[in-house]
Design a protein around this motif. Structure first.
Motif, PDB file in Angstrom:
ATOM      1  N   LEU A  47     -50.632 -38.672  24.880  1.00 25.75           N
ATOM      2  CA  LEU A  47     -50.381 -37.705  23.286  1.00 25.75           C
ATOM      3  C   LEU A  47     -51.442 -38.407  22.220  1.00 25.75           C
ATOM      4  O   LEU A  47     -51.152 -37.448  21.604  1.00 25.75           O
ATOM      5  CB  LEU A  47     -48.846 -37.049  23.989  1.00 25.75           C
ATOM      6  CG  LEU A  47     -48.556 -36.675  24.604  1.00 25.75           C
ATOM      7  CD1 LEU A  47     -47.161 -36.437  24.807  1.00 25.75           C
ATOM      8  CD2 LEU A  47     -49.862 -35.235  25.918  1.00 25.75           C
ATOM      9  N   ILE A  48     -51.215 -39.588  22.369  1.00 22.42           N
ATOM     10  CA  ILE A  48     -51.583 -40.098  20.334  1.00 22.42           C
ATOM     11  C   ILE A  48     -53.174 -39.404  20.005  1.00 22.42           C
ATOM     12  O   ILE A  48     -53.740 -40.280  21.535  1.00 22.42           O
ATOM     13  CB  ILE A  48     -51.912 -41.558  20.631  1.00 22.42           C
ATOM     14  CG1 ILE A  48     -49.750 -41.650  20.482  1.00 22.42           C
ATOM     15  CG2 ILE A  48     -52.090 -41.677  18.840  1.00 22.42           C
ATOM     16  CD1 ILE A  48     -49.808 -43.194  20.013  1.00 22.42           C
TER      17      ILE A  48
ATOM     18  N   GLN B 292     -52.540 -46.370  22.803  1.00 21.61           N
ATOM     19  CA  GLN B 292     -51.302 -44.867  23.598  1.00 21.61           C
ATOM     20  C   GLN B 292     -50.723 -45.386  24.423  1.00 21.61           C
ATOM     21  O   GLN B 292     -50.592 -46.469  25.004  1.00 21.61           O
ATOM     22  CB  GLN B 292     -53.028 -44.652  23.781  1.00 21.61           C
ATOM     23  CG  GLN B 292     -53.178 -43.235  25.007  1.00 21.61           C
ATOM     24  CD  GLN B 292     -52.395 -42.677  24.084  1.00 21.61           C
ATOM     25  OE1 GLN B 292     -51.841 -41.778  23.439  1.00 21.61           O
ATOM     26  NE2 GLN B 292     -53.698 -41.984  24.059  1.00 21.61           N
ATOM     27  N   THR B 293     -49.868 -44.762  24.485  1.00 21.04           N
ATOM     28  CA  THR B 293     -48.733 -44.839  24.868  1.00 21.04           C
ATOM     29  C   THR B 293     -48.801 -44.580  26.418  1.00 21.04           C
ATOM     30  O   THR B 293     -49.705 -43.935  27.093  1.00 21.04           O
ATOM     31  CB  THR B 293     -47.728 -43.865  24.182  1.00 21.04           C
ATOM     32  OG1 THR B 293     -47.995 -42.666  23.997  1.00 21.04           O
ATOM     33  CG2 THR B 293     -47.071 -44.434  22.752  1.00 21.04           C
TER      34      THR B 293
ATOM     35  N   LEU C 249     -42.188 -33.490  18.920  1.00 17.76           N
ATOM     36  CA  LEU C 249     -42.600 -34.095  17.908  1.00 17.76           C
ATOM     37  C   LEU C 249     -43.570 -33.537  17.200  1.00 17.76           C
ATOM     38  O   LEU C 249     -44.730 -33.164  18.360  1.00 17.76           O
ATOM     39  CB  LEU C 249     -43.042 -34.951  18.719  1.00 17.76           C
ATOM     40  CG  LEU C 249     -41.631 -35.961  18.882  1.00 17.76           C
ATOM     41  CD1 LEU C 249     -42.257 -37.457  19.498  1.00 17.76           C
ATOM     42  CD2 LEU C 249     -41.375 -36.737  17.343  1.00 17.76           C
ATOM     43  N   PRO C 250     -44.345 -33.521  16.219  1.00 16.87           N
ATOM     44  CA  PRO C 250     -45.719 -32.946  15.828  1.00 16.87           C
ATOM     45  C   PRO C 250     -45.919 -34.023  15.953  1.00 16.87           C
ATOM     46  O   PRO C 250     -46.374 -35.024  16.905  1.00 16.87           O
ATOM     47  CB  PRO C 250     -44.777 -33.408  14.138  1.00 16.87           C
ATOM     48  CG  PRO C 250     -43.087 -33.571  13.674  1.00 16.87           C
ATOM     49  CD  PRO C 250     -42.926 -33.796  15.587  1.00 16.87           C
ATOM     50  N   ILE C 251     -47.536 -33.444  16.388  1.00 21.15           N
ATOM     51  CA  ILE C 251     -48.650 -34.610  16.151  1.00 21.15           C
ATOM     52  C   ILE C 251     -48.526 -34.933  17.590  1.00 21.15           C
ATOM     53  O   ILE C 251     -49.726 -34.327  18.201  1.00 21.15           O
ATOM     54  CB  ILE C 251     -48.263 -35.336  15.568  1.00 21.15           C
ATOM     55  CG1 ILE C 251     -48.773 -35.609  13.701  1.00 21.15           C
ATOM     56  CG2 ILE C 251     -49.822 -36.626  15.717  1.00 21.15           C
ATOM     57  CD1 ILE C 251     -48.780 -36.808  12.918  1.00 21.15           C
ATOM     58  N   THR C 252     -48.165 -35.326  18.117  1.00 23.58           N
ATOM     59  CA  THR C 252     -48.419 -35.520  20.006  1.00 23.58           C
ATOM     60  C   THR C 252     -47.776 -34.231  20.673  1.00 23.58           C
ATOM     61  O   THR C 252     -48.205 -34.479  22.202  1.00 23.58           O
ATOM     62  CB  THR C 252     -47.163 -36.476  20.241  1.00 23.58           C
ATOM     63  OG1 THR C 252     -45.526 -36.632  20.138  1.00 23.58           O
ATOM     64  CG2 THR C 252     -47.832 -37.823  19.774  1.00 23.58           C
ATOM     65  N   GLY C 253     -46.712 -33.787  20.696  1.00 26.72           N
ATOM     66  CA  GLY C 253     -46.317 -32.163  20.853  1.00 26.72           C
ATOM     67  C   GLY C 253     -45.451 -32.392  22.043  1.00 26.72           C
ATOM     68  O   GLY C 253     -44.550 -31.574  22.380  1.00 26.72           O
TER      69      GLY C 253
END
Length: 917
Positions: free
Chosen positions: A312-313, A307-308, A247-251
């Motif tokens: 990673l956010i 945050q999840t 995933l972009p942004i979070t990786g």
């Protein structure tokens, strides 16, 4: 007998009579031994005020309950208000905000106390407004969904359903209203078309060997994506299934899975799956083996980024509003090369593709709804729905109109678990207590929960309250005293009928069916009547934003409650919405005035209250006729009300009162009851007629009472001494023995003859003051008998000077001033005459010297040509498919009505021309 004022003043009598009825307990009179008849009112919100939909709904209910009461039944109309969790809490919170305070400045108990204080001071305004409408409710036993007895029923139902495994706690997606901070039902979500955007994103494969493309209207949710789905038969992605993308942004790495939810024909055929924030994705996630507890949630209760579980956010996104976060997520995707530009028709690139998006909004907060993953309480609605479905299929409950059955079955057969918890402070607090080890104890009281948990176990009660519709679903039996009272033994359950708008069929009606059948083992109501909406005059739905809302209280102030009620009944046609038409309401105010004036005429001619329920003995044909017409009206009215044909019922009593009684009967009896010089006539015929007229007026007042309670009660009280008020009088007997076919034929013949002569006079321009001769050629024996019997009425109503009757042997008689005698030679009608045909007889009206025949022919010819031209022009438009298909429905409807009017006018004028020969 008390003399009636010259003018009818609704405002003066309405308040007086309503107060009298309520103070004397006449809405629920003691009737031991009478058959019980019960109707429950859909409880309006305690915050509500009377709107036009309430006026329709409650008018229809009042008609039925007043009719049942007049029929001698122990009729009760259960009334009360709903605590309206969300709406009431919003009202009180707004009041606090006006004082620079908020709910959280107080303890829960303090805030709830403030709500109760508001309820006592300001709540229930609508109940006073229902009184203005004339609703004959059992106010002495008014209920509230938060009163002690009702709350006991709610707790019992919750605990019993939980014990039976039909109510449980689960983590699922709900419609979350960030503005209110609570879950709401699907039925409280309004979908609105909004101009939005469609973003196309590239998700890189884990090994960097390529991308898979997805699209979304909510790019911020990619922060919580858990998979990419492709259709199992999509050949393009066979080799990618089971691999992962980063995933972009979070990786974060997520798998590529297969699911039939992905449509190969739409876009790239690949779909991003965010099970914690999309209802369809939630089901895909569960099919993929992702447990609800493991689904990622990226929003807090206010729809801000949180945050999840994987942490990673990025920190700069945390705390942002979802729509602010959307902008920043798109910027990052673009900067990092993961945003696929949209190229328009001119070849210009844009970040997104413009789309019209169906967007869910909370119907109260006006905020965009978020699918949100949270723990809530659910009812197993699918199990409870099965007996409710069978009840309608078997006919135990009849839905009227029947066309709504299909909708009912479709919803009930596909019903989802019912989320019954709400994150509010006002309402029935959920009777569940949590222990530190995660155990949950459900009981009707904290003491019982503690006993279940054992001594020393610390318990905290669930802070949520129950959905308002959970408690109102118990209304048909909890209002009667259940569980303490055996309401079935009292004969108050099931209710005889329930009337509601179709818009709460699933909110309320279906849920009452489910709960009633489960706890009472019997349907809650035998008949469910669903009425339509009241729309603006142009057919549009009423709304404050359109400025077309009609205030029923303003209409009552202007025209009176009786006129508004009659309009509602007369316009209520099964399965159709009602178009607001103030002119019709004004017309029914005129109807009330006509009845008032008819009663004044009766008073001035010695006609008063009847002393008998049965019709008086009658010899005169006109009296036998009106008695038979009255009985026929009772029969038709009973049948219409039994079938819940409100429009037909209203039209039946309207036509009888206006046409038969006021326009014809009172005119026909004037020669009988009015003597010379204003002195009332005497004799057996006059006495009989006064007795019959008084009886008929009484029957009208009783039959009209359910529709127009105020004016009828006032007239009832003023026409003579009574043993009781009209509201508790006796409904007329539909005794077929009173029907008199011969009298009916004779008076019907007279009415048709008078009507034809009047039409001829009007169409041919005969001056109103002109008295005409009437010649009858070759009259049958029956016609001669009728002419002699009805001479007085005929000459008076048709404005005739003489009636010349020619017998079969050429000997004529003239009925002059109602005196019959031989004249010798029959007067042959002059050449210039008009002819009127009734049945087998031809009647001639000599018009020489009264009208200009040539001018009249010219006028009629010209008028016929004009009517035919308009008729044909409208026919051309209606035969043009382009007009019928493209024009507004109301424009097409008006064209059809105008065409019918012009066609009838041309036909009528042509008949008038033909009369002149």
């Amino acid at each position: 007998m008390s003399e009636l004022p010259k003018t009818f003043d609704p405002a003066e009598i309405e308040t007086r009579w309503y107060q009298h009825w309520e103070e004397k307990g006449l809405f629920a009179p003691e009737r031991p031994g009478a058959d019980p008849w019960t109707l429950v009112n859909p409880p309006p919100n305690v915050t509500g005020s009377l709107h036009i939909g309430h006026a329709l709904d409650n008018t229809l209910q009042d008609i039925l309950v007043r009719h049942a009461r007049l029929k001698g039944k122990d009729a009760r109309w259960v009334v009360g208000t709903d605590h309206a969790g969300i709406a009431t809490q919003m009202v009180v919170e707004r009041q606090l905000n006006a004082k620079q305070q908020k709910r959280t400045d107080f303890t829960r108990e303090e805030f709830v106390a403030k709500v109760w204080e508001w309820k006592e001071e300001s709540g229930g305004e609508i109940t006073q407004q229902l009184r203005r409408l004339g609703c004959s409710m059992d106010w002495a036993n008014e209920r509230f969904t938060m009163d002690e007895g009702f709350s006991k029923a709610v707790l019992k139902v919750f605990v019993e359903l939980h014990r039976q495994g039909l109510l449980y706690r689960d983590k699922r997606l709900v419609n979350w209203d960030p503005g209110l901070g609570t879950a709401i039902s699907d039925l409280e979500v309004e979908t609105v078309e909004v101009k939005g955007s469609f973003w196309h994103l590239r998700y890189p494969l884990e090994d960097g060997s390529g991308f898979i493309q997805v699209a979304t209207t909510r790019p911020e949710t990619m922060l919580a994506d858990m998979a990419v789905a492709v259709h199992p038969d999509d050949e393009r992605y066979k080799a990618l299934v089971g691999r992962q993308v980063r995933l972009p942004i979070t990786g974060r790495l997520i798998p590529i899975i297969t699911d039939e939810h992905a449509d190969p024909a739409l876009g790239s055929g690949a779909v991003k799956i965010t099970p914690g924030h999309d209802f369809n994705d939630f089901e895909v996630g569960r099919r993929a083996g992702i447990e609800a507890r493991d689904m990622l949630n990226m929003l807090d209760a206010k729809a801000n980024i949180t945050q999840t579980a994987d942490g990673l956010i990025p920190a700069d996104l945390l705390g942002l509003d979802r729509f602010e976060a959307r902008k920043l997520v798109v910027e990052r995707l673009k900067a990092e090369g993961f945003l696929v530009p949209h190229v328009d028709k001119e070849g210009v690139e844009h970040d997104s593709e413009p789309r019209t998006i169906q967007t869910p909004y909370g119907d109260r907060s006006g905020v965009v709804i978020e699918p949100w993953l949270t723990d809530q309480w659910y009812v197993d609605a699918a199990t409870l729905a099965k007996p409710a479905i069978e009840a309608v299929r078997s006919g135990a409950t009849k839905i009227v109109p029947k066309s709504w059955e299909k909708t009912y079955f479709n919803w009930m057969e596909n019903i989802q678990p019912w989320c019954v918890s709400r994150q509010l402070w006002w309402g029935h607090r959920i009777p569940a207590w949590f222990a530190d080890d995660g155990s949950i104890y459900v009981a009707e009281s904290e003491a019982e929960a503690q006993a279940q948990a054992g001594e020393g176990v610390k318990l905290i009660q669930d802070s949520d309250v129950l959905d308002t519709w959970f408690s109102s679903a118990l209304w048909p039996f909890a209002t009667m005293g259940w569980p303490d009272a055996d309401v079935k033994a009292l004969g108050r359950y099931p209710n005889d009928v329930l009337i509601s708008g179709f818009d709460i069929l699933f909110f309320w009606d279906a849920r009452m069916m489910m709960q009633g059948l489960h706890f009472m083992k019997e349907v809650p109501f035998k008949t469910l009547y669903l009425h339509g909406l009241v729309r603006a005059a142009d057919g549009q739905k009423m709304s404050k934003s359109k400025g077309n809302v009609v205030n029923p209280l303003g209409l009552i102030d202007q025209y009176g409650a009786d006129a508004l009620r009659f309009f509602m009944a007369a316009m209520e046609s099964q399965g159709r919405d009602i178009k607001m038409d103030e002119r019709r309401i004004e017309g029914y105010r005129n109807f009330a005035t006509k009845l008032w004036n008819a009663a004044r005429f009766c008073q001035s001619n010695g006609i008063g209250a009847s002393s008998t329920i049965e019709p008086p003995a009658a010899e005169l044909a006109v009296n036998r006729w009106i008695i038979a017409e009255t009985v026929a009206t009772v029969q038709a009215l009973d049948l219409a009300l039994a079938d819940l044909r409100f429009d037909e019922a209203a039209n039946t009593i309207y036509q009888f009162t206006w046409s038969r009684f006021c326009d014809w009967y009172l005119e026909l009896i004037k020669p009988v009851i009015q003597g010379e010089g204003g002195v009332p006539a005497t004799g057996a015929g006059a006495d009989e007629t006064r007795s019959v007229a008084g009886w008929v007026l009484d029957q009208i007042l009783v039959m009209l009472h359910p529709f127009m309670p105020f004016i009828t009660e006032e007239l009832w009280s003023k026409m003579g001494a009574r043993e009781h008020e009209l509201i508790v009088a006796h409904w007329p007997m539909a005794d077929a023995r009173a029907l008199d076919p011969e009298a009916a034929k004779e008076i019907d013949w007279l009415i048709r003859l008078v009507s034809e002569i009047r039409s001829a006079r009007t169409e041919l321009g005969v001056p109103p003051s002109a008295q005409l001769e009437l010649h009858v050629t070759e009259a049958s024996e029956l016609t001669e008998i009728r002419l002699r019997a009805q001479a007085k009425s005929l000459t008076r109503l048709a404005r005739l000077s003489e009636i010349h009757l020619k017998g079969s042997v050429g000997i004529g008689v003239v009925i002059d001033d109602a005196q019959i005698g031989d004249l010798g030679v029959f007067k042959t009608a002059q050449k210039g005459a008009a002819q009127v045909v009734v049945d087998e007889d031809t009647f001639v009206l000599p018009l020489e010297g009264i009208i200009d025949f040539d001018a009249e022919r010219a006028r009629l010819t010209k008028a016929i040509a004009a009517a035919e031209k308009e008729r044909d022009g409208l026919a051309g438009r209606l035969n043009n498919p382009s007009f019928v298909e493209r024009a507004k429905p109301e424009a097409v409807e008006k064209a059809r009505a105008d065409h019918a009017e012009k066609a009838a006018e041309a036909e009528r004028l042509s008949a008038a021309l033909a009369r002149l020969g």
